[in-house]
Scaffold this motif. Sequence first.
Motif, PDB file in Angstrom:
ATOM      1  N   ARG A  39       0.831  -1.209   0.000  1.00  0.00           N
ATOM      2  CA  ARG A  39       0.000   0.000   0.000  1.00  0.00           C
ATOM      3  C   ARG A  39       0.863   1.255   0.000  1.00  0.00           C
ATOM      4  NH1 ARG A  39      -3.565  -2.715   3.304  1.00  0.00           N
ATOM      5  NH2 ARG A  39      -2.565  -1.998   5.207  1.00  0.00           N
ATOM      6  N   GLN A  72      -7.261   2.150 -10.122  1.00  0.00           N
ATOM      7  CA  GLN A  72      -8.145   2.188  -8.952  1.00  0.00           C
ATOM      8  C   GLN A  72      -7.584   3.126  -7.891  1.00  0.00           C
ATOM      9  OE1 GLN A  72      -9.431  -1.625  -7.539  1.00  0.00           O
ATOM     10  NE2 GLN A  72      -9.948  -0.888  -5.500  1.00  0.00           N
ATOM     11  N   CYS A 111      -8.261   6.615  -8.874  1.00  0.00           N
ATOM     12  CA  CYS A 111      -9.682   6.973  -8.707  1.00  0.00           C
ATOM     13  C   CYS A 111     -10.039   7.151  -7.227  1.00  0.00           C
ATOM     14  CB  CYS A 111     -10.579   5.912  -9.323  1.00  0.00           C
ATOM     15  SG  CYS A 111     -10.584   5.941 -11.124  1.00  0.00           S
ATOM     16  N   GLU A 112      -9.320   6.428  -6.358  1.00  0.00           N
ATOM     17  CA  GLU A 112      -9.623   6.522  -4.927  1.00  0.00           C
ATOM     18  C   GLU A 112      -9.008   7.767  -4.289  1.00  0.00           C
ATOM     19  OE1 GLU A 112     -10.008   1.707  -4.154  1.00  0.00           O
ATOM     20  OE2 GLU A 112      -8.226   2.750  -3.489  1.00  0.00           O
ATOM     21  N   TYR A 117      -8.236  11.845  -8.863  1.00  0.00           N
ATOM     22  CA  TYR A 117      -9.464  11.534  -9.592  1.00  0.00           C
ATOM     23  C   TYR A 117     -10.017  12.782 -10.296  1.00  0.00           C
ATOM     24  CZ  TYR A 117     -14.344  10.444 -10.488  1.00  0.00           C
ATOM     25  OH  TYR A 117     -15.554  10.283 -11.101  1.00  0.00           O
ATOM     26  N   SER A 147     -12.356  -6.855 -14.580  1.00  0.00           N
ATOM     27  CA  SER A 147     -13.595  -7.581 -14.855  1.00  0.00           C
ATOM     28  C   SER A 147     -14.516  -6.712 -15.703  1.00  0.00           C
ATOM     29  CB  SER A 147     -14.288  -7.961 -13.554  1.00  0.00           C
ATOM     30  OG  SER A 147     -14.894  -6.814 -12.990  1.00  0.00           O
ATOM     31  N   PRO A 148     -15.483  -7.344 -16.389  1.00  0.00           N
ATOM     32  CA  PRO A 148     -16.425  -6.550 -17.201  1.00  0.00           C
ATOM     33  C   PRO A 148     -17.121  -5.459 -16.384  1.00  0.00           C
ATOM     34  CG  PRO A 148     -16.656  -8.870 -17.719  1.00  0.00           C
ATOM     35  CD  PRO A 148     -15.687  -8.786 -16.565  1.00  0.00           C
ATOM     36  N   GLU A 149     -17.490  -5.761 -15.160  1.00  0.00           N
ATOM     37  CA  GLU A 149     -18.168  -4.758 -14.339  1.00  0.00           C
ATOM     38  C   GLU A 149     -17.194  -3.656 -13.922  1.00  0.00           C
ATOM     39  OE1 GLU A 149     -21.198  -4.188 -13.873  1.00  0.00           O
ATOM     40  OE2 GLU A 149     -21.259  -2.842 -12.147  1.00  0.00           O
ATOM     41  N   GLY A 150     -15.952  -4.033 -13.636  1.00  0.00           N
ATOM     42  CA  GLY A 150     -14.945  -3.023 -13.306  1.00  0.00           C
ATOM     43  C   GLY A 150     -14.764  -2.050 -14.465  1.00  0.00           C
ATOM     44  N   ARG A 173     -16.975  -1.480 -16.865  1.00  0.00           N
ATOM     45  CA  ARG A 173     -18.201  -0.702 -17.021  1.00  0.00           C
ATOM     46  C   ARG A 173     -18.245   0.466 -16.025  1.00  0.00           C
ATOM     47  NH1 ARG A 173     -22.502   0.819 -15.187  1.00  0.00           N
ATOM     48  NH2 ARG A 173     -22.099  -0.179 -13.178  1.00  0.00           N
ATOM     49  N   LEU A 174     -17.824   0.168 -14.811  1.00  0.00           N
ATOM     50  CA  LEU A 174     -17.825   1.187 -13.766  1.00  0.00           C
ATOM     51  C   LEU A 174     -16.897   2.348 -14.149  1.00  0.00           C
ATOM     52  CD1 LEU A 174     -19.019   1.525 -10.898  1.00  0.00           C
ATOM     53  CD2 LEU A 174     -16.910   0.543 -10.028  1.00  0.00           C
ATOM     54  N   LEU A 175     -15.720   2.005 -14.662  1.00  0.00           N
ATOM     55  CA  LEU A 175     -14.779   3.050 -15.081  1.00  0.00           C
ATOM     56  C   LEU A 175     -15.351   3.870 -16.234  1.00  0.00           C
ATOM     57  CD1 LEU A 175     -11.449   1.039 -14.952  1.00  0.00           C
ATOM     58  CD2 LEU A 175     -11.901   3.150 -13.687  1.00  0.00           C
ATOM     59  N   GLU A 178     -19.305   5.335 -15.115  1.00  0.00           N
ATOM     60  CA  GLU A 178     -19.565   6.085 -13.895  1.00  0.00           C
ATOM     61  C   GLU A 178     -18.381   6.942 -13.468  1.00  0.00           C
ATOM     62  OE1 GLU A 178     -21.508   3.720 -10.938  1.00  0.00           O
ATOM     63  OE2 GLU A 178     -21.162   5.209  -9.365  1.00  0.00           O
ATOM     64  N   LEU A 179     -17.176   6.379 -13.511  1.00  0.00           N
ATOM     65  CA  LEU A 179     -16.055   7.108 -12.921  1.00  0.00           C
ATOM     66  C   LEU A 179     -15.426   8.080 -13.908  1.00  0.00           C
ATOM     67  CD1 LEU A 179     -14.490   4.190 -10.864  1.00  0.00           C
ATOM     68  CD2 LEU A 179     -15.599   6.220  -9.962  1.00  0.00           C
TER      69      LEU A 179
END
Lengths: 377, 470
Positions: free
Chosen positions: A196, A226, A229-230, A235, A253-256, A258-260, A263-264
């Motif tokens: 981290r 990510q 974006c966080e 961001y 992933s496909p949803e990841g 899609r989210l980018l 939405e993001l």
Amino acid sequence: MTPAELDAHVREIVRWHFSPDTGSPYWLRKAADLSFDPLSEVRGFDDLARFPAVAEEWRYIPAGDLIPRGCNAAFDVWETGGTTGPPTRIVDAEERTRGILRVDRMLDEHGFPRSDAATLPVDSPGPRDPALGPGPIHRAGTSRPAWLHLGPTGPHLVGTNVARLARLRGMLYHTVDLDPRWVKRLYREGRADEARRYTAHLVEQALAVLRTQQVEALSATPPLLQALCEHPEAYDLLAARVKGIIWFGTSLSPEGLRLLEDELLPEARFVGWYGNTLMGIACQRPRREGDAHNCVFSPPGPAAVVRVVDPQNPARRVAPGEAGQVRISLLNRELFLPWHLERDRAVRVAWPGSAAWDELAEVAPLDGGGARVEGVY
Amino acid sequence: MREIPIWRGGRERTSLDVRVLRDYRGAPLARVAAAPSLLVHRAVRELREAAEEHSDLPALWDAIAAAGRLLDTAELGGCTPDEHARLVTLATGAPIADSRQALAELAAGMAEVRGALRWQAPGGSLEPFMTNRIEPAPGKCCGWVPVGRVLGFVAPSNHPAVHLTWVLALAMGWAVAIRPGADDPFTPWRVLLALREAGFPVERIALLPGGHDLVPALVEHCDRTVAYGGPALASLLGRDPRVLFNGPGRSKVLVDANAVNSAGPPARSQEAGATSAGGAAGPEDPVGFLVECILHDGGRKCTCASALLLRGEAPGLLEAVAERLNRLPLLDPLDPEARVPAWKDFAAARQTPAGAVEADGLTFVRPGLVLDVDPADPRFGMELPAPWATAARLPEDADPLPLLRGSLAVTLLTKDAALVRRCLRETAIQKLFVGPIPPWHTEPGAPHKGRLADFLFTAKAFREAVIPWT
């Protein structure tokens, strides 16, 4: 490419690598150990399965042994990530640059940002990578947008590939060092807190670029995307400025995705790259109506022929729409690798050239590890 | 097939990432939306905004109580309580009677949320939750305030009652982001539907089904995280002070021979399965009591006994417990008489020291009590989600405390007051019961691993004086 054309390509490449005047010391030496004569007995793609798995040896041999005698150009050495042991080395002169020209064209199809300054016709050669051939030239005084590469550099080809791409597209290449082997080691040793901190260190350096430079293109691994974006400031800067984002190196992933995209960062064009130092870049192709997946990768055949096969029986290709293991064959004059199984699973996507090689979707690491239960959770 | 969506921002969301959840026979049971880890910071930010407003806590408590009554009676999302229990059983392999009982237990805890909260507040009063002040002694007042607003909750699938924990956090005014257990996304979804039905402000809840990759993101973005898991999750989380980690319980029962010998020969009349669910067997039947310590809820709770320690001579006692566990029939978990959970993963079951058995196409870990296990043997105290335990014998004068350390819950069947005192002070024992109270005994809101409120609240110096010079 038809199967017959692929077979002819295989015969030509095998002839090149196993002929004493053009072949590499590695393959000429290796020919003696084979139970067959590659020059007369390899008649097509399927015969490549007769070769043993050799990529493992490329971790230890002098990289120069891989250079074909028939190639006179200057060569560079590149290394894989080193996830599964010491890094595998390859040599490259111009082949990967050709791959980048292909990616450059595909990025145009995606509407990925390109500087106006780079679209002028070119006739006077400047001091640039000769392998690029005639490239863009910059009109004096035109502003050049920046491209921030937040990923591996050094021995990993992707950093240099992105630098070449940024030049081709008339953008200034900025980068931040990322040592993926160190990150993997931290995770392997359970030092998530250090990982981290390292991520925060990278984000800080990215911020220094984002704050002051006109960054329009970004290339980053999904975990770093990510992390950006966080980070509220990072961001906001991304959302305000960046018009194109290339993601690579780890799966998304496909949803990841899609989210980018939805939405993001809805203002940015996202393009995925699947690949590695061995394979080259399988760039995401533009979406088509009726696509079952929101990201389909198009491998750089026939220089690298990629197929999705049954992990239990790598000789068998899975049916389109099915998932399997990724198998690659490197078939170009600078490098010959008869076959190699990647540690990735993917869904085989049918396309007009399916007979020769596959398009891929939903790439992810192959599931590993046995089941062992202690405790009740 | 059932669909379990993502819930955030007060509404359902679909996902392009979907996992098919299968039952213990391998048949598809539900399509569960998966949240990417990238979503966590977004969802937590929404929760933070939702929890920003001043909470009318009594109104929240009323809604939670009403939701508790709905949970156990109403059709929610097209699913009756019985159907819900059936889904949980199919998805987890837990015996149906246990699944139904667990839902009732969770519902009762919610319905009595005020009572549960009384365990949590300093002094047993609800006032501090509303005033954010406590008065430890007359004239001595300080602040008592939440240490954050958003709690992450990494849920297990072993027992539905754990979900009361995050409901209590809601009752304390926190917002929660829940990552459901892989096998039981149904229970948190049903709790959410009940809360919505009862008028609870459900934008204070995010339900994010998904993989282990969500966990570091939850820890990072939430103010505090409660997590349940095995060694893999433990190493992922490290010793993060923001995390309350619940690992294997390795709970134990110590039996002093002189505390049970007067009970006479082990009773053999009581058939396995005949013990009343939830209630402790009477002290007149130590064998039945010890069997229930291991077998309750299919042995799937972290507070079910994983080891028995017998100090002194009690001939035949452990053998009788072992025999009774051995004789348990291996029934389909949907059978109302079933007591032994089925396993979904044959390979995992086979790798346990208990060994796997197949019956009627189902996999079980054979119930049992392994006798005379050396306490240094790695099997001693090992916890399996099954009615399986190990037993060790100690001389009458041995000090059992070193072997009791590292247990979530300990029951002492002893008359040794000094041992009770030492166990009470022992920091490596979280829950202590003395006498015939099983280690899995619980009351809604009672301390589990400390008190939740101690993790979510802190005292703060706070003194007010009138300004005299204006």
